[in-house]
Write a protein that holds these residues in place. Sequence first.
Motif, PDB file in Angstrom:
ATOM      1  N   VAL A  90     -40.182   9.342  -2.654  1.00 32.52           N
ATOM      2  CA  VAL A  90     -39.332   8.131  -2.888  1.00 32.52           C
ATOM      3  C   VAL A  90     -40.119   6.855  -3.357  1.00 32.52           C
ATOM      4  CG1 VAL A  90     -37.798   6.498  -1.465  1.00 32.52           C
ATOM      5  CG2 VAL A  90     -38.079   8.857  -0.620  1.00 32.52           C
ATOM      6  N   PRO A  91     -40.541   6.789  -4.669  1.00 32.71           N
ATOM      7  CA  PRO A  91     -41.576   6.053  -5.326  1.00 32.71           C
ATOM      8  C   PRO A  91     -41.211   4.481  -5.138  1.00 32.71           C
ATOM      9  CG  PRO A  91     -40.256   6.995  -6.957  1.00 32.71           C
ATOM     10  CD  PRO A  91     -39.849   7.813  -5.686  1.00 32.71           C
ATOM     11  N   HIS A  92     -39.661   4.356  -5.185  1.00 33.24           N
ATOM     12  CA  HIS A  92     -39.284   2.958  -5.207  1.00 33.24           C
ATOM     13  C   HIS A  92     -37.879   2.943  -4.973  1.00 33.24           C
ATOM     14  CE1 HIS A  92     -37.597   3.306  -9.361  1.00 33.24           C
ATOM     15  NE2 HIS A  92     -38.703   3.999  -9.815  1.00 33.24           N
ATOM     16  N   ASN A  93     -37.078   1.896  -4.979  1.00 31.24           N
ATOM     17  CA  ASN A  93     -35.789   1.598  -4.752  1.00 31.24           C
ATOM     18  C   ASN A  93     -35.017   2.526  -5.932  1.00 31.24           C
ATOM     19  OD1 ASN A  93     -32.796   0.749  -4.900  1.00 31.24           O
ATOM     20  ND2 ASN A  93     -33.503  -1.043  -3.639  1.00 31.24           N
ATOM     21  N   GLY A  94     -34.063   3.343  -5.710  1.00 25.79           N
ATOM     22  CA  GLY A  94     -33.745   4.284  -6.698  1.00 25.79           C
ATOM     23  C   GLY A  94     -32.252   3.794  -6.908  1.00 25.79           C
ATOM     24  N   ARG A  95     -31.786   2.720  -6.521  1.00 32.03           N
ATOM     25  CA  ARG A  95     -30.286   2.515  -6.539  1.00 32.03           C
ATOM     26  C   ARG A  95     -29.945   2.638  -8.045  1.00 32.03           C
ATOM     27  NH1 ARG A  95     -28.990  -3.871  -6.688  1.00 32.03           N
ATOM     28  NH2 ARG A  95     -29.691  -3.409  -8.824  1.00 32.03           N
ATOM     29  N   LEU A 128     -11.285  12.279   8.779  1.00 32.39           N
ATOM     30  CA  LEU A 128     -11.981  11.093   9.486  1.00 32.39           C
ATOM     31  C   LEU A 128     -13.031  10.826   9.304  1.00 32.39           C
ATOM     32  CD1 LEU A 128     -11.407   9.092  11.994  1.00 32.39           C
ATOM     33  CD2 LEU A 128     -12.348  10.992  13.703  1.00 32.39           C
ATOM     34  N   VAL A 129     -14.149  11.757   9.231  1.00 32.30           N
ATOM     35  CA  VAL A 129     -15.379  11.502   8.662  1.00 32.30           C
ATOM     36  C   VAL A 129     -15.344  10.830   7.303  1.00 32.30           C
ATOM     37  CG1 VAL A 129     -17.645  12.408   8.082  1.00 32.30           C
ATOM     38  CG2 VAL A 129     -16.517  13.012  10.181  1.00 32.30           C
ATOM     39  N   SER A 130     -14.620  11.337   6.440  1.00 34.20           N
ATOM     40  CA  SER A 130     -14.849  11.010   4.718  1.00 34.20           C
ATOM     41  C   SER A 130     -14.034   9.505   5.012  1.00 34.20           C
ATOM     42  CB  SER A 130     -13.555  11.884   4.205  1.00 34.20           C
ATOM     43  OG  SER A 130     -14.253  13.135   4.178  1.00 34.20           O
ATOM     44  N   LEU A 131     -13.043   9.211   5.671  1.00 31.59           N
ATOM     45  CA  LEU A 131     -12.543   7.643   5.638  1.00 31.59           C
ATOM     46  C   LEU A 131     -13.546   6.843   6.257  1.00 31.59           C
ATOM     47  CD1 LEU A 131      -8.664   8.271   6.626  1.00 31.59           C
ATOM     48  CD2 LEU A 131      -9.554   7.961   4.495  1.00 31.59           C
ATOM     49  N   LEU A 132     -13.999   7.041   7.258  1.00 34.46           N
ATOM     50  CA  LEU A 132     -15.201   6.180   7.806  1.00 34.46           C
ATOM     51  C   LEU A 132     -16.336   6.047   7.066  1.00 34.46           C
ATOM     52  CD1 LEU A 132     -15.315   7.882  11.691  1.00 34.46           C
ATOM     53  CD2 LEU A 132     -14.477   5.390  10.880  1.00 34.46           C
ATOM     54  N   VAL A 133     -16.864   7.098   6.224  1.00 39.75           N
ATOM     55  CA  VAL A 133     -18.009   6.810   5.354  1.00 39.75           C
ATOM     56  C   VAL A 133     -17.406   6.037   4.133  1.00 39.75           C
ATOM     57  CG1 VAL A 133     -19.730   7.891   4.192  1.00 39.75           C
ATOM     58  CG2 VAL A 133     -19.266   8.756   6.123  1.00 39.75           C
ATOM     59  N   TRP A 134     -16.324   6.430   3.726  1.00 42.02           N
ATOM     60  CA  TRP A 134     -15.715   5.649   2.665  1.00 42.02           C
ATOM     61  C   TRP A 134     -15.652   4.249   2.832  1.00 42.02           C
ATOM     62  CZ3 TRP A 134     -10.284   6.018   0.044  1.00 42.02           C
ATOM     63  CH2 TRP A 134     -10.337   5.318  -1.131  1.00 42.02           C
ATOM     64  N   GLY A 135     -15.100   3.874   4.147  1.00 40.33           N
ATOM     65  CA  GLY A 135     -15.113   2.256   4.631  1.00 40.33           C
ATOM     66  C   GLY A 135     -16.565   1.739   4.361  1.00 40.33           C
ATOM     67  N   LEU A 136     -17.502   2.549   5.023  1.00 38.50           N
ATOM     68  CA  LEU A 136     -18.568   1.784   4.692  1.00 38.50           C
ATOM     69  C   LEU A 136     -19.145   1.381   3.652  1.00 38.50           C
ATOM     70  CD1 LEU A 136     -20.598   4.058   7.694  1.00 38.50           C
ATOM     71  CD2 LEU A 136     -20.050   1.711   7.820  1.00 38.50           C
ATOM     72  N   GLU A 137     -18.832   2.623   2.641  1.00 35.43           N
ATOM     73  CA  GLU A 137     -19.231   2.243   1.205  1.00 35.43           C
ATOM     74  C   GLU A 137     -18.456   0.856   0.754  1.00 35.43           C
ATOM     75  OE1 GLU A 137     -18.218   5.294  -1.422  1.00 35.43           O
ATOM     76  OE2 GLU A 137     -19.680   6.626  -1.050  1.00 35.43           O
ATOM     77  N   LEU A 138     -17.467   0.701   1.051  1.00 39.75           N
ATOM     78  CA  LEU A 138     -16.557  -0.592   0.642  1.00 39.75           C
ATOM     79  C   LEU A 138     -17.065  -1.651   1.301  1.00 39.75           C
ATOM     80  CD1 LEU A 138     -12.713   1.035   0.653  1.00 39.75           C
ATOM     81  CD2 LEU A 138     -14.526   0.755  -1.252  1.00 39.75           C
ATOM     82  N   LEU A 139     -17.614  -1.645   2.566  1.00 36.53           N
ATOM     83  CA  LEU A 139     -17.893  -2.829   3.197  1.00 36.53           C
ATOM     84  C   LEU A 139     -19.385  -2.789   2.928  1.00 36.53           C
ATOM     85  CD1 LEU A 139     -16.809  -1.881   6.788  1.00 36.53           C
ATOM     86  CD2 LEU A 139     -15.814  -3.963   4.974  1.00 36.53           C
ATOM     87  N   PHE A 140     -20.430  -2.109   2.635  1.00 31.80           N
ATOM     88  CA  PHE A 140     -21.679  -2.258   2.150  1.00 31.80           C
ATOM     89  C   PHE A 140     -22.037  -1.600   1.161  1.00 31.80           C
ATOM     90  CE2 PHE A 140     -21.078  -2.012   7.075  1.00 31.80           C
ATOM     91  CZ  PHE A 140     -21.143  -3.393   7.236  1.00 31.80           C
ATOM     92  N   PRO A 141     -21.397  -1.677  -0.188  1.00 34.86           N
ATOM     93  CA  PRO A 141     -21.951  -1.265  -1.124  1.00 34.86           C
ATOM     94  C   PRO A 141     -23.190  -1.435  -1.853  1.00 34.86           C
ATOM     95  CG  PRO A 141     -20.388  -2.935  -1.836  1.00 34.86           C
ATOM     96  CD  PRO A 141     -20.376  -2.970  -0.430  1.00 34.86           C
ATOM     97  N   TRP A 142     -24.021  -0.281  -2.103  1.00 32.63           N
ATOM     98  CA  TRP A 142     -25.418  -0.554  -2.667  1.00 32.63           C
ATOM     99  C   TRP A 142     -25.204  -0.781  -4.159  1.00 32.63           C
ATOM    100  CZ3 TRP A 142     -29.315   3.923  -3.264  1.00 32.63           C
ATOM    101  CH2 TRP A 142     -30.648   3.592  -3.262  1.00 32.63           C
ATOM    102  N   ARG A 143     -24.728  -0.067  -4.926  1.00 36.25           N
ATOM    103  CA  ARG A 143     -24.394  -0.497  -6.267  1.00 36.25           C
ATOM    104  C   ARG A 143     -23.142  -1.133  -6.350  1.00 36.25           C
ATOM    105  NH1 ARG A 143     -26.497   4.269  -5.569  1.00 36.25           N
ATOM    106  NH2 ARG A 143     -24.244   5.384  -5.093  1.00 36.25           N
ATOM    107  N   LYS A 144     -23.045  -2.391  -6.503  1.00 38.89           N
ATOM    108  CA  LYS A 144     -21.956  -3.459  -6.334  1.00 38.89           C
ATOM    109  C   LYS A 144     -21.145  -3.370  -7.397  1.00 38.89           C
ATOM    110  CE  LYS A 144     -24.303  -6.572  -3.226  1.00 38.89           C
ATOM    111  NZ  LYS A 144     -23.786  -6.032  -1.939  1.00 38.89           N
ATOM    112  N   ASN A 145     -21.446  -2.838  -8.724  1.00 38.55           N
ATOM    113  CA  ASN A 145     -20.796  -2.639  -9.819  1.00 38.55           C
ATOM    114  C   ASN A 145     -20.011  -1.465  -9.911  1.00 38.55           C
ATOM    115  OD1 ASN A 145     -23.216  -1.353 -10.292  1.00 38.55           O
ATOM    116  ND2 ASN A 145     -23.179  -1.742 -12.363  1.00 38.55           N
ATOM    117  N   GLN A 146     -20.120  -0.527  -8.897  1.00 36.30           N
ATOM    118  CA  GLN A 146     -19.599   0.642  -8.873  1.00 36.30           C
ATOM    119  C   GLN A 146     -18.258   0.704  -8.582  1.00 36.30           C
ATOM    120  OE1 GLN A 146     -22.021   4.426  -7.838  1.00 36.30           O
ATOM    121  NE2 GLN A 146     -20.382   4.868  -6.366  1.00 36.30           N
TER     122      GLN A 146
END
Length: 295
Positions: free
Chosen positions: A261-266, A37-55
């Motif tokens: 955390v020196p800068h955006n590390g995306r 359940l936790v894995s599916l919820l967090v994976w869902g967040l990844e798909l909805l709000f991806p930080w690295r959009k080309n991943q």
Amino acid sequence: MDKYLQLFKDSYQGYFNYLLDEITRFHWENYFYGLILVSLLVWGLELLFPWRKNQDVFRKDFWLDTFYMFFNFFLLNLIVLIFLSNTAEALFNDLLSIFNLKVSAFQIVDLNALPYGLGLLVFFLISDFVQWNTHRLLHRVPFLWNFHKVHHSVKQMGFAAHLRYHWMEPIVYKSILYIPLAIIGGFTVSDVAIVHFFALTVGHLNHANLGWDYGIFKYIFNNPKMHIWHHAKVLPKHTKYGVNYGISLSLWDYLFKTNHVPHNGRDIELGFENDEAFPKDFVSQELYPLKFRKD
């Protein structure tokens, strides 16, 4: 000897029955379906709000890390960890009995004497602080770092990377955590489950493809924007062993000046020096520390 042979039998039989019960019966402290359940919820967040959009949705080593999740969470216990844990506890108690002592003799805090919320918080803080220090040891002690390399071999971050680690790591963590938890009493199975699932969720989020830092709460809770720097291949000049060791809390890193955390590390490169030669498959990664020879 008979005692330990029986312990061996009971450990395997007991955990097998427990695992079978987890898979076939749902309950609120169910670790098997809780992990899913936790894995599916967090994976869902990844798909909805991806930080690295080309991943890619199924990023590099997605299935390897998914296997690691279930292996380290369940099969590892069945194969070796439960027996080792039970044996270590029995040996420790037998050693104390030589001096007519029990573990309870060392208890300095009774969580039952505290209001429920406060007791749970104390239990969580002690667990997280001990694990933060253990994580530092994994980076500072060459022998332990050799095992921890498995976790740092991740090249693209995603929720399942959280549980890619060598089977020796939980042995180290639980061994070091045993004594601190032995000196506090009063925590229940429910307490352990609450802390466990909270840490699991935060850990999944830390490794997820999400660009969150939680605003002002970044100084308290570990977060994806902070943790990605822990996996940076190129370390900052002022440190030799690593940065951002937080498990659930970033608080310890800010208190003890290991934050970075020196800068955006995306888009920073992940891994460690010479990781190009590190094995790519599960079996070879598990065997790597046993074969390693320092050049």
